[in-house]
Scaffold this motif. Structure first.
Motif, PDB file in Angstrom:
ATOM      1  N   UNK A  30       9.661  11.814  -3.142  1.00 14.06           N
ATOM      2  CA  UNK A  30       8.410  11.878  -3.889  1.00 14.06           C
ATOM      3  C   UNK A  30       8.537  12.719  -5.156  1.00 14.06           C
ATOM      4  N   UNK A  31       9.258  13.837  -5.084  1.00 20.25           N
ATOM      5  CA  UNK A  31       9.406  14.693  -6.263  1.00 20.25           C
ATOM      6  C   UNK A  31      10.171  13.965  -7.362  1.00 20.25           C
ATOM      7  N   UNK A  32      11.196  13.217  -6.980  1.00 18.90           N
ATOM      8  CA  UNK A  32      11.970  12.456  -7.961  1.00 18.90           C
ATOM      9  C   UNK A  32      11.094  11.392  -8.628  1.00 18.90           C
ATOM     10  N   UNK A  58       0.867  -1.185   0.000  1.00 20.34           N
ATOM     11  CA  UNK A  58       0.000   0.000   0.000  1.00 20.34           C
ATOM     12  C   UNK A  58       0.900   1.231   0.000  1.00 20.34           C
ATOM     13  N   UNK A  59       0.907   1.958  -1.135  1.00 17.81           N
ATOM     14  CA  UNK A  59       1.793   3.104  -1.310  1.00 17.81           C
ATOM     15  C   UNK A  59       1.120   4.392  -0.855  1.00 17.81           C
ATOM     16  N   UNK A  60       1.936   5.309  -0.354  1.00 17.32           N
ATOM     17  CA  UNK A  60       1.451   6.631   0.045  1.00 17.32           C
ATOM     18  C   UNK A  60       2.607   7.617  -0.043  1.00 17.32           C
ATOM     19  N   UNK A  61       2.260   8.895  -0.127  1.00 15.17           N
ATOM     20  CA  UNK A  61       3.254   9.966  -0.095  1.00 15.17           C
ATOM     21  C   UNK A  61       3.050  10.745   1.194  1.00 15.17           C
ATOM     22  N   UNK A  62       4.131  10.883   1.966  1.00 15.11           N
ATOM     23  CA  UNK A  62       4.048  11.586   3.250  1.00 15.11           C
ATOM     24  C   UNK A  62       5.386  12.255   3.519  1.00 15.11           C
ATOM     25  N   UNK A  63       5.326  13.547   3.871  1.00 19.07           N
ATOM     26  CA  UNK A  63       6.553  14.264   4.196  1.00 19.07           C
ATOM     27  C   UNK A  63       7.546  14.309   3.055  1.00 19.07           C
ATOM     28  N   UNK A  64       7.046  14.348   1.824  1.00 17.39           N
ATOM     29  CA  UNK A  64       7.931  14.414   0.673  1.00 17.39           C
ATOM     30  C   UNK A  64       8.592  13.104   0.313  1.00 17.39           C
ATOM     31  N   UNK A  87       8.571  12.964 -11.095  1.00 13.61           N
ATOM     32  CA  UNK A  87       9.207  13.344 -12.358  1.00 13.61           C
ATOM     33  C   UNK A  87       9.517  12.126 -13.212  1.00 13.61           C
ATOM     34  N   UNK A  88       9.948  11.045 -12.588  1.00 12.58           N
ATOM     35  CA  UNK A  88      10.237   9.824 -13.350  1.00 12.58           C
ATOM     36  C   UNK A  88       8.954   9.221 -13.919  1.00 12.58           C
ATOM     37  N   UNK A  89       7.870   9.285 -13.172  1.00 15.46           N
ATOM     38  CA  UNK A  89       6.583   8.813 -13.686  1.00 15.46           C
ATOM     39  C   UNK A  89       6.168   9.657 -14.886  1.00 15.46           C
ATOM     40  N   UNK A  90       6.338  10.965 -14.787  1.00 17.41           N
ATOM     41  CA  UNK A  90       5.990  11.850 -15.910  1.00 17.41           C
ATOM     42  C   UNK A  90       6.779  11.482 -17.161  1.00 17.41           C
ATOM     43  N   UNK A 113      12.475   3.072 -11.894  1.00 18.13           N
ATOM     44  CA  UNK A 113      11.317   3.027 -10.997  1.00 18.13           C
ATOM     45  C   UNK A 113      11.160   1.648 -10.370  1.00 18.13           C
ATOM     46  N   UNK A 114      11.499   0.626 -11.116  1.00 18.50           N
ATOM     47  CA  UNK A 114      11.484  -0.736 -10.572  1.00 18.50           C
ATOM     48  C   UNK A 114      12.437  -0.834  -9.387  1.00 18.50           C
ATOM     49  N   UNK A 115      13.631  -0.275  -9.553  1.00 15.27           N
ATOM     50  CA  UNK A 115      14.617  -0.304  -8.468  1.00 15.27           C
ATOM     51  C   UNK A 115      14.143   0.484  -7.248  1.00 15.27           C
ATOM     52  N   UNK A 116      13.426   1.586  -7.486  1.00 11.72           N
ATOM     53  CA  UNK A 116      12.993   2.437  -6.387  1.00 11.72           C
ATOM     54  C   UNK A 116      11.757   1.912  -5.668  1.00 11.72           C
ATOM     55  N   UNK A 117      10.794   1.392  -6.436  1.00 15.01           N
ATOM     56  CA  UNK A 117       9.472   1.107  -5.880  1.00 15.01           C
ATOM     57  C   UNK A 117       9.146  -0.367  -5.722  1.00 15.01           C
ATOM     58  N   UNK A 118       9.653  -1.209  -6.604  1.00 17.83           N
ATOM     59  CA  UNK A 118       9.178  -2.591  -6.657  1.00 17.83           C
ATOM     60  C   UNK A 118      10.173  -3.576  -6.053  1.00 17.83           C
ATOM     61  N   UNK A 119      11.409  -3.519  -6.462  1.00 17.04           N
ATOM     62  CA  UNK A 119      12.386  -4.490  -5.950  1.00 17.04           C
ATOM     63  C   UNK A 119      12.525  -4.450  -4.422  1.00 17.04           C
TER      64      UNK A 119
END
Length: 326
Positions: free
Chosen positions: A47-49, A21-27, A52-55, A88-94
């Motif tokens: 979160x900002x990084x 369950x993903x969320x953004x908190x405190x940047x 931008x990568x999602x964009x 993004x895989x390295x940051x969020x999924x792995x």
């Protein structure tokens, strides 16, 4: 639903499934990771990084799907897309260490990612939703599914795709030409187990309930489906970007996929970015072959995409199988 209830379900399943369950908190982008042993909070990335990568990934998907783009520019976009998805895989999924099934609960902008196309998820069951939702308790009732495949106007290979899909099922019917009307599709959604829509569509970010698919007599809007009761069906939206979503009040996510899930669909397979007609015509028969064999939409999509060279923005929107309502 409590965390304890979810952990107990995953323990009873015994298949190593992970819920994130993903969320953004405190940047920061955070995720609550839940498996059979319990839950823990992961601090994943700035979160900002990530935003931008999602964009960039979404922009690359737009270019890579455009068949009119010159080959050199297409190659640049494809390379950039591969790099962006890998990062993004390295940051969020792995970091989730999900070696089997993964259930993602995410909101804007993460829900708009092509989760099944991340390198570490290739060939693995991946389900996406805006929240940790209760899913189906049991699969199937033993009878042959009722299947409808619809060909909308202006899609180059739609008739062939609809006929191929319907022809592969024991009780498959195809609607093409003038027969593929808005009324016919609305009725079919209530009494078919699998509905495949090979039609152009669009997501309206400003008015998400005006997301629509184009049919023979005009658009069928998301808000026009209100009041239907879908029979725990699988809906395949083989259309342009109708898997898009818009954040609403309280974090609720709005769009055609969320409407179909709310009306009772157990899974909606849709594209979160433009899907070239020729790619859809190639992948969809394989998707349905896997779905016929398993009655498992998440697994069918994973296998259909497992050996596809370029990222395909199809996502299975569904809920945690086994976490039944009531």
């Amino acid at each position: 639903m409590t965390n304890r209830e979810l952990v107990r379900l995953l323990a009873d399943r015994g298949d190593g499934a992970v819920v994130a369950d993903f969320a953004v908190f405190g940047g920061r982008v955070l995720a609550v990771r839940v498996d059979a042993r319990g839950s823990r909070l992961l601090d994943l990335a700035d979160a900002a990084d990530v935003t931008e990568r999602v964009r960039r990934v979404r922009a690359d998907l737009q270019i890579a799907s455009n068949e009119l783009i010159p080959a050199p520019l297409h190659a640049v976009a494809a390379a950039s897309l591969t790099t962006g998805l890998r990062r993004l895989d390295d940051l969020l999924v792995r970091p989730l260490a999900a070696e089997g099934d993964l259930y993602v609960a995410a909101r804007d902008p993460l829900i708009a990612l092509p989760w099944s196309s991340f390198p570490s998820r290739r060939g693995l069951r991946t389900a996406v939703n805006s929240h940790v939702a209760r899913g189906r308790a049991v699969d199937g009732d033993g009878r042959a599914p009722r299947v409808l495949a619809v060909a909308g106007p202006g899609v180059q290979h739609a008739d062939r795709e609809a006929l191929d899909v319907a022809g592969g099922w024991e009780h498959g019917t195809a609607l093409t030409g003038a027969d593929a009307s808005t009324d016919a599709v609305r009725r079919a959604l209530e009494d078919h187990d699998v509905v495949h829509l090979a039609a152009h569509g669009r997501h309206d970010a400003d008015n998400p309930l005006f997301a629509c698919i184009e049919l023979a007599d005009g658009p069928l809007f998301a808000h026009e489906l209100d009041g239907l009761h879908l029979p725990r069906s699988v809906v395949v939206l083989s259309a342009c970007e109708v898997g898009g979503v818009t954040p609403g009040l309280g974090g609720e996510v709005l769009g055609l996929t969320s409407v179909l899930l709310r009306l009772g669909a157990r899974a909606v397979i849709a594209s979160v970015a433009p899907l070239p007609d020729v790619v859809a015509a190639d992948i969809m028969p394989r998707l349905h072959a896997e779905l016929r064999a398993s009655d498992d939409p998440e697994g069918a999509l994973a296998l259909a995409l497992a050996d596809v060279a370029e990222p395909v923005p199809l996502v299975c929107f569904s809920s945690v199988a086994g976490l039944a309502s009531g």
